[in-house]
Design a protein around this motif. Sequence first.
Motif, PDB file in Angstrom:
ATOM      1  N   PHE A  41      33.230  38.220  40.518  1.00  0.00           N
ATOM      2  CA  PHE A  41      34.018  39.368  40.054  1.00  0.00           C
ATOM      3  C   PHE A  41      35.511  39.045  40.011  1.00  0.00           C
ATOM      4  N   ARG A  42      35.845  37.794  39.728  1.00  0.00           N
ATOM      5  CA  ARG A  42      37.251  37.402  39.788  1.00  0.00           C
ATOM      6  C   ARG A  42      38.130  38.188  38.820  1.00  0.00           C
ATOM      7  N   ARG A  43      37.607  38.464  37.616  1.00  0.00           N
ATOM      8  CA  ARG A  43      38.413  39.212  36.649  1.00  0.00           C
ATOM      9  C   ARG A  43      38.677  40.628  37.150  1.00  0.00           C
ATOM     10  N   PHE A  44      37.691  41.235  37.762  1.00  0.00           N
ATOM     11  CA  PHE A  44      37.824  42.585  38.300  1.00  0.00           C
ATOM     12  C   PHE A  44      38.916  42.620  39.368  1.00  0.00           C
ATOM     13  N   PHE A  45      38.952  41.595  40.243  1.00  0.00           N
ATOM     14  CA  PHE A  45      39.926  41.576  41.327  1.00  0.00           C
ATOM     15  C   PHE A  45      41.331  41.273  40.830  1.00  0.00           C
ATOM     16  N   VAL A  46      41.451  40.523  39.737  1.00  0.00           N
ATOM     17  CA  VAL A  46      42.771  40.242  39.177  1.00  0.00           C
ATOM     18  C   VAL A  46      43.337  41.479  38.496  1.00  0.00           C
ATOM     19  N   ASP A  47      42.514  42.163  37.707  1.00  0.00           N
ATOM     20  CA  ASP A  47      42.992  43.313  36.942  1.00  0.00           C
ATOM     21  C   ASP A  47      43.223  44.548  37.802  1.00  0.00           C
ATOM     22  N   ARG A  48      42.560  44.615  38.968  1.00  0.00           N
ATOM     23  CA  ARG A  48      42.700  45.794  39.838  1.00  0.00           C
ATOM     24  C   ARG A  48      43.084  45.309  41.225  1.00  0.00           C
ATOM     25  N   ALA A  49      44.372  45.391  41.528  1.00  0.00           N
ATOM     26  CA  ALA A  49      44.868  44.865  42.795  1.00  0.00           C
ATOM     27  C   ALA A  49      44.214  45.549  43.983  1.00  0.00           C
ATOM     28  N   TRP A  50      43.913  46.845  43.853  1.00  0.00           N
ATOM     29  CA  TRP A  50      43.341  47.595  44.976  1.00  0.00           C
ATOM     30  C   TRP A  50      41.944  47.082  45.338  1.00  0.00           C
ATOM     31  N   ALA A  51      41.214  46.533  44.353  1.00  0.00           N
ATOM     32  CA  ALA A  51      39.819  46.149  44.582  1.00  0.00           C
ATOM     33  C   ALA A  51      39.710  45.033  45.625  1.00  0.00           C
ATOM     34  N   ALA A  52      40.654  44.084  45.597  1.00  0.00           N
ATOM     35  CA  ALA A  52      40.597  42.990  46.572  1.00  0.00           C
ATOM     36  C   ALA A  52      40.789  43.519  47.984  1.00  0.00           C
ATOM     37  N   TRP A  53      41.678  44.505  48.132  1.00  0.00           N
ATOM     38  CA  TRP A  53      41.907  45.083  49.466  1.00  0.00           C
ATOM     39  C   TRP A  53      40.681  45.863  49.945  1.00  0.00           C
ATOM     40  N   VAL A  54      40.011  46.521  49.017  1.00  0.00           N
ATOM     41  CA  VAL A  54      38.865  47.362  49.392  1.00  0.00           C
ATOM     42  C   VAL A  54      37.597  46.541  49.633  1.00  0.00           C
ATOM     43  N   VAL A  55      37.390  45.493  48.847  1.00  0.00           N
ATOM     44  CA  VAL A  55      36.140  44.716  48.927  1.00  0.00           C
ATOM     45  C   VAL A  55      36.317  43.426  49.727  1.00  0.00           C
ATOM     46  N   LEU A  56      37.300  42.602  49.355  1.00  0.00           N
ATOM     47  CA  LEU A  56      37.446  41.290  49.970  1.00  0.00           C
ATOM     48  C   LEU A  56      38.050  41.357  51.373  1.00  0.00           C
ATOM     49  N   LEU A  57      38.999  42.268  51.574  1.00  0.00           N
ATOM     50  CA  LEU A  57      39.639  42.339  52.885  1.00  0.00           C
ATOM     51  C   LEU A  57      38.652  42.651  54.010  1.00  0.00           C
ATOM     52  N   PRO A  58      37.765  43.662  53.869  1.00  0.00           N
ATOM     53  CA  PRO A  58      36.799  43.907  54.953  1.00  0.00           C
ATOM     54  C   PRO A  58      35.896  42.711  55.235  1.00  0.00           C
ATOM     55  N   LEU A  59      35.472  42.010  54.184  1.00  0.00           N
ATOM     56  CA  LEU A  59      34.658  40.812  54.395  1.00  0.00           C
ATOM     57  C   LEU A  59      35.452  39.731  55.126  1.00  0.00           C
ATOM     58  N   GLY A  60      36.713  39.573  54.744  1.00  0.00           N
ATOM     59  CA  GLY A  60      37.562  38.595  55.410  1.00  0.00           C
ATOM     60  C   GLY A  60      37.763  38.928  56.881  1.00  0.00           C
TER      61      GLY A  60
ATOM     62  N   LEU B 257      42.051  33.925  40.026  1.00  0.00           N
ATOM     63  CA  LEU B 257      42.141  34.769  41.212  1.00  0.00           C
ATOM     64  C   LEU B 257      42.976  34.103  42.296  1.00  0.00           C
ATOM     65  N   ALA B 258      42.938  32.781  42.368  1.00  0.00           N
ATOM     66  CA  ALA B 258      43.733  32.082  43.378  1.00  0.00           C
ATOM     67  C   ALA B 258      45.214  32.402  43.216  1.00  0.00           C
ATOM     68  N   GLU B 259      45.701  32.317  41.983  1.00  0.00           N
ATOM     69  CA  GLU B 259      47.110  32.603  41.732  1.00  0.00           C
ATOM     70  C   GLU B 259      47.429  34.072  42.006  1.00  0.00           C
ATOM     71  N   ALA B 260      46.521  34.952  41.636  1.00  0.00           N
ATOM     72  CA  ALA B 260      46.745  36.381  41.839  1.00  0.00           C
ATOM     73  C   ALA B 260      46.851  36.726  43.319  1.00  0.00           C
ATOM     74  N   LEU B 261      45.911  36.248  44.127  1.00  0.00           N
ATOM     75  CA  LEU B 261      45.932  36.560  45.552  1.00  0.00           C
ATOM     76  C   LEU B 261      47.121  35.892  46.247  1.00  0.00           C
ATOM     77  N   GLU B 262      47.421  34.669  45.840  1.00  0.00           N
ATOM     78  CA  GLU B 262      48.578  33.984  46.434  1.00  0.00           C
ATOM     79  C   GLU B 262      49.855  34.777  46.150  1.00  0.00           C
TER      80      GLU B 262
END
Length: 432
Positions: free
Chosen positions: A212-231, A286-291
């Motif tokens: 879902f890399r495109r989803f996480f790049v286009d929607r900044a909130w999605a990484a915080w909601v989905v990836l952050l809890p997993l991290g 996604l690497a560049e976006a999260l960085e």
Amino acid sequence: MAATASRSASPNTPGQQLFQALRRDTVGGALLLLAAAVALIWANSPASAEYFAIRDIELGYEPWHLRLSIGQWAADGLLAVFFFLVGIELKAEFTRGDLRRLRTAVVPIAAAAGGVLVPALICAAFLLTRPELLRGWAIPTATDIAFAVAVLAIVGSHLPKALRLFLLTLAAVDDLLAITIIAIFYTETIAVLPLAAALGVVIVYGLIASRFRRFFVDRAWAAWVVLLPLGLAAWALMHASGVHATIAGVLLGFTIPAVVGRASNRTTDADLGPSSQGGDGSGIDLAEALEHRIRPLSAGFAVPVFAFFAAGVDIGGSHGLAAAFTHPLTYGIMAALIVGKPVGILASTWLATRFTAGLDPSLRWADLTGVGLLAGIGFTVSLLVAELSFTAGSVEHDVAKVAVLSASLLSAAIAAFILTLRNAHHRRESQE
């Protein structure tokens, strides 16, 4: 469209301007140094009791093995953010950067290995007569990326671009080696089930990030909601396993997809700036976006807060300082960082260029000498290893930190002098 993207990406609000400033190497390095200086002054002031009382406040849920002091939260938790970025940068360089070619990558990797091995041997040699101190042999093995790159950015306006890439790779790899050392030599017991669960969560994290890399790049909130809890789950399980939790940050960073052959032509959100998108979404990076999004958090909060709680050492006045500089641990750490780092890096680089690969044509040995000295800025990870090597509050614990801080400042000063001269030389060459 390009003009619109450029306008939307420009830092118009005070918040955006602040985040943009925090992405600069010089700003991050300055905050790191300021936090350490404030901590050192406060810890040696009449109000030192308040500093140590704050550092030792315990927070967290005990049944999950997360009842930690604020100082431990900074070392185990906040520093994982820093190492997450290290993992991302390494993944990006090995996936799409110059380091994807073994011939290019082997030189800085060999330099990093030498920059870890030689300081470790020098430090251990100084401590052989005091076996109880040998636990600190790994303290001078790491390089502080933020601090070293900040110094290079300040003095190196005309230095070759390849020199910065060399330093970034060297520092990232030897920090990774230092974290590996922590996992192997500073882990007393390992709980297999939590470790297996942590690795499982890391794999799931990577699969979701890739799918879902495109989803996480286009929607900044999605990484915080989905990836952050997993991290956070991976971090907590790694901590429960007995392996130092910052390793979870590196592993998570390595799972982030860094796309090869990406195109860039628009802006997805004001926080990210120009995004990377191909026609079918395959170019999403996604690497560049999260960085881009996480670096201000790391440089502006995580690393300075860690430095604030790690650098606060009660020196004990002039008598304590004199005692610290007659301690064999001080000699070992300072000799390893100031002398061992450049010697190990230059010797390994020479061997690598002689037998396996050539040096970038724009680099000179005088430039690499300056970088070798910059690598003697241990600071962040060296302070972390000092925390793990000796009991908090012990003489050895405080002496090790004084040695790390002193060696880092001396290495930075000598390196800055040499690189300033080299910068002037390269500027004259460019004008001819």
